[in-house]
Write a protein that holds these residues in place. Structure first.
Motif, PDB file in Angstrom:
ATOM      1  N   HIS A  96      -0.016   6.937  -7.149  1.00  0.00           N
ATOM      2  CA  HIS A  96       0.991   7.989  -6.959  1.00  0.00           C
ATOM      3  C   HIS A  96       0.407   9.138  -6.136  1.00  0.00           C
ATOM      4  CE1 HIS A  96       3.051   6.693 -10.982  1.00  0.00           C
ATOM      5  NE2 HIS A  96       3.134   5.768 -10.048  1.00  0.00           N
ATOM      6  N   LEU A  97      -0.825   9.509  -6.433  1.00  0.00           N
ATOM      7  CA  LEU A  97      -1.464  10.600  -5.691  1.00  0.00           C
ATOM      8  C   LEU A  97      -1.616  10.247  -4.215  1.00  0.00           C
ATOM      9  CD1 LEU A  97      -4.175  11.701  -8.270  1.00  0.00           C
ATOM     10  CD2 LEU A  97      -2.027  12.868  -7.701  1.00  0.00           C
ATOM     11  N   GLY A  98      -2.014   9.015  -3.945  1.00  0.00           N
ATOM     12  CA  GLY A  98      -2.129   8.574  -2.552  1.00  0.00           C
ATOM     13  C   GLY A  98      -0.785   8.571  -1.852  1.00  0.00           C
ATOM     14  N   LEU A  99       0.251   8.136  -2.569  1.00  0.00           N
ATOM     15  CA  LEU A  99       1.601   8.123  -1.996  1.00  0.00           C
ATOM     16  C   LEU A  99       2.086   9.539  -1.706  1.00  0.00           C
ATOM     17  CD1 LEU A  99       4.120   6.597  -1.118  1.00  0.00           C
ATOM     18  CD2 LEU A  99       4.865   6.594  -3.509  1.00  0.00           C
ATOM     19  N   VAL A 122       4.651   2.011   1.786  1.00  0.00           N
ATOM     20  CA  VAL A 122       5.802   2.594   1.081  1.00  0.00           C
ATOM     21  C   VAL A 122       6.243   3.888   1.759  1.00  0.00           C
ATOM     22  CG1 VAL A 122       6.590   3.583  -1.113  1.00  0.00           C
ATOM     23  CG2 VAL A 122       5.233   1.479  -1.103  1.00  0.00           C
ATOM     24  N   ALA A 123       5.298   4.706   2.184  1.00  0.00           N
ATOM     25  CA  ALA A 123       5.643   5.950   2.874  1.00  0.00           C
ATOM     26  C   ALA A 123       6.408   5.663   4.159  1.00  0.00           C
ATOM     27  CB  ALA A 123       4.380   6.763   3.176  1.00  0.00           C
ATOM     28  N   VAL A 124       5.995   4.633   4.898  1.00  0.00           N
ATOM     29  CA  VAL A 124       6.704   4.269   6.133  1.00  0.00           C
ATOM     30  C   VAL A 124       8.114   3.783   5.809  1.00  0.00           C
ATOM     31  CG1 VAL A 124       6.754   2.604   8.045  1.00  0.00           C
ATOM     32  CG2 VAL A 124       4.638   3.804   7.487  1.00  0.00           C
ATOM     33  N   LEU A 125       8.257   2.972   4.768  1.00  0.00           N
ATOM     34  CA  LEU A 125       9.596   2.516   4.380  1.00  0.00           C
ATOM     35  C   LEU A 125      10.498   3.693   4.022  1.00  0.00           C
ATOM     36  CD1 LEU A 125       8.864  -0.615   2.163  1.00  0.00           C
ATOM     37  CD2 LEU A 125       9.941  -0.563   4.411  1.00  0.00           C
ATOM     38  N   LEU A 126       9.960   4.611   3.214  1.00  0.00           N
ATOM     39  CA  LEU A 126      10.754   5.778   2.827  1.00  0.00           C
ATOM     40  C   LEU A 126      11.112   6.626   4.043  1.00  0.00           C
ATOM     41  CD1 LEU A 126       8.920   6.658  -0.485  1.00  0.00           C
ATOM     42  CD2 LEU A 126      11.253   5.775  -0.249  1.00  0.00           C
ATOM     43  N   LYS A 127      10.194   6.742   4.995  1.00  0.00           N
ATOM     44  CA  LYS A 127      10.467   7.483   6.229  1.00  0.00           C
ATOM     45  C   LYS A 127      11.599   6.804   7.003  1.00  0.00           C
ATOM     46  CE  LYS A 127       9.373  10.624   9.363  1.00  0.00           C
ATOM     47  NZ  LYS A 127       9.405  12.059   9.111  1.00  0.00           N
ATOM     48  N   ASN A 128      11.583   5.474   7.060  1.00  0.00           N
ATOM     49  CA  ASN A 128      12.635   4.746   7.764  1.00  0.00           C
ATOM     50  C   ASN A 128      13.989   4.920   7.087  1.00  0.00           C
ATOM     51  OD1 ASN A 128      10.958   3.834   9.797  1.00  0.00           O
ATOM     52  ND2 ASN A 128      10.444   1.961   8.732  1.00  0.00           N
ATOM     53  N   SER A 145       0.839  -1.202   0.000  1.00  0.00           N
ATOM     54  CA  SER A 145       0.000   0.000   0.000  1.00  0.00           C
ATOM     55  C   SER A 145       0.876   1.256   0.000  1.00  0.00           C
ATOM     56  CB  SER A 145      -0.888   0.005   1.251  1.00  0.00           C
ATOM     57  OG  SER A 145      -0.092   0.211   2.406  1.00  0.00           O
ATOM     58  N   ALA A 146       0.272   2.363  -0.376  1.00  0.00           N
ATOM     59  CA  ALA A 146       0.989   3.636  -0.372  1.00  0.00           C
ATOM     60  C   ALA A 146       1.456   3.983   1.042  1.00  0.00           C
ATOM     61  CB  ALA A 146       0.105   4.747  -0.929  1.00  0.00           C
ATOM     62  N   GLY A 147       0.665   3.656   2.037  1.00  0.00           N
ATOM     63  CA  GLY A 147       1.056   3.911   3.426  1.00  0.00           C
ATOM     64  C   GLY A 147       2.285   3.126   3.818  1.00  0.00           C
TER      65      GLY A 147
END
Length: 89
Positions: free
Chosen positions: A71-74, A33-39, A29-31
């Protein structure tokens, strides 16, 4: 996932790294991926440049394989986690 990705990159096992990134990004999910990128973003010190490079590869996998609505959700998730620069990419 972050530590595994960095270890594979350090060992120059790019084929394995690409497999991990392909499974860990576009299939999630976009969420997630966002957490991975934050990490990846949270790392500092000597691994900062490496983590930025691997995170960019993860983002490339996601952008290359997911539709525009994903992409928009991400982008929204990245803005919400203070990753404005990555969202701008």
């Amino acid at each position: 996932m972050v530590n595994l990705s960095l270890a594979l990159d350090t060992a120059r096992l790019s084929t394995h790294l690409e497999g991990v990134l392909a499974a860990a990004g576009p299939e999630q999910s976009a969420g997630h991926v966002a957490v991975l990128l934050k990490n990846f973003h949270r790392l500092d010190g000597s691994s900062k440049g490496q983590s930025t490079r691997v995170a960019a590869r993860l983002l490339d996998h996601v952008v290359g394989s997911r539709p525009p609505d994903y992409h928009l959700g991400l982008i929204g998730m990245l803005d919400g986690t203070s990753l404005d620069k990555i969202a701008d990419q």
